[in-house]
Design an enzyme around this catalytic site. Structure first.
Site, PDB file in Angstrom:
ATOM      1  N   HIS A   1      74.397  26.225  27.381  1.00  0.00           N
ATOM      2  CA  HIS A   1      75.229  27.200  26.675  1.00  0.00           C
ATOM      3  C   HIS A   1      76.242  26.510  25.764  1.00  0.00           C
ATOM      4  O   HIS A   1      76.619  25.352  25.981  1.00  0.00           O
ATOM      5  CB  HIS A   1      75.947  28.104  27.673  1.00  0.00           C
TER       6      HIS A   1
ATOM      7  N   GLU B   1      79.408  26.868  25.341  1.00  0.00           N
ATOM      8  CA  GLU B   1      80.662  26.458  25.962  1.00  0.00           C
ATOM      9  C   GLU B   1      80.512  25.095  26.631  1.00  0.00           C
ATOM     10  O   GLU B   1      81.372  24.211  26.476  1.00  0.00           O
ATOM     11  CB  GLU B   1      81.094  27.488  27.024  1.00  0.00           C
TER      12      GLU B   1
ATOM     13  N   CYS C   1      79.567  33.391  30.432  1.00  0.00           N
ATOM     14  CA  CYS C   1      78.897  33.789  31.662  1.00  0.00           C
ATOM     15  C   CYS C   1      79.595  33.098  32.846  1.00  0.00           C
ATOM     16  O   CYS C   1      80.374  32.162  32.649  1.00  0.00           O
ATOM     17  CB  CYS C   1      77.420  33.402  31.606  1.00  0.00           C
TER      18      CYS C   1
ATOM     19  N   CYS D   1      79.219  29.270  32.992  1.00  0.00           N
ATOM     20  CA  CYS D   1      80.117  28.558  32.076  1.00  0.00           C
ATOM     21  C   CYS D   1      81.568  28.688  32.529  1.00  0.00           C
ATOM     22  O   CYS D   1      82.349  27.741  32.393  1.00  0.00           O
ATOM     23  CB  CYS D   1      79.968  29.085  30.654  1.00  0.00           C
TER      24      CYS D   1
END
Length: 144
Positions: free
Chosen positions: A68, A70, A94, A97
């Site tokens: 992801h 992040e 999410c 993360c």
């Protein structure tokens, strides 16, 4: 929210365009307390993994491989992120993360919205918001 928040959200949005994911392009921008960009990241496969269209379009295959935005921004920073702000475009983080964001000491997360009623991701966003609240991470929204 101030003009800096909108500026850094625009950076995250621009970075998201580097993603090869045909369904969800996410970008992230880490900013230190002095308003300097520390790092950026977008969702995609790890270094050395080819962006094959069949892997990007098959949801289970994609999810098994993707990092992801992040986490990519955190990994690319390669430094202490205590007290930094993370700007994320186009979805709130999410839970996977969120725990990484908390662990590295980021103190504020800005996303376009924290929509816990989102049809696909609402329960994940709610869980992330709960984690951030419990850990004392500020959540902010920048209107788009």
């Amino acid at each position: 929210m101030d003009s800096w928040d909108q500026h850094f959200m625009d950076v995250a949005r621009l970075v998201s365009q580097r993603s090869k994911d045909p369904s969800t392009q996410v970008g992230a921008c880490v900013v230190d307390p002095n308003r300097r960009i520390v790092s950026t990241g977008f969702n995609g496969f790890p270094r050395g993994i080819a962006d094959k269209s069949e892997l990007l379009t098959e949801r289970e295959e994609k999810y098994a491989r993707v990092i992801h935005a992040e986490v990519n921004a955190i990994l690319f920073a390669y430094r202490d992120l205590t007290g930094c702000t993370l700007y994320v475009w186009s979805l709130a983080p999410c839970p996977r993360c969120a725990v990484v964001i908390i662990q590295v000491g980021i103190s504020r997360v800005v996303a376009p919205e924290w929509d816990t009623e989102h049809e696909r991701w609402g329960s994940d966003i709610a869980l992330s918001a709960g984690l951030f609240d419990e850990a004392g991470v500020e959540m902010a929204a920048v209107g788009v």
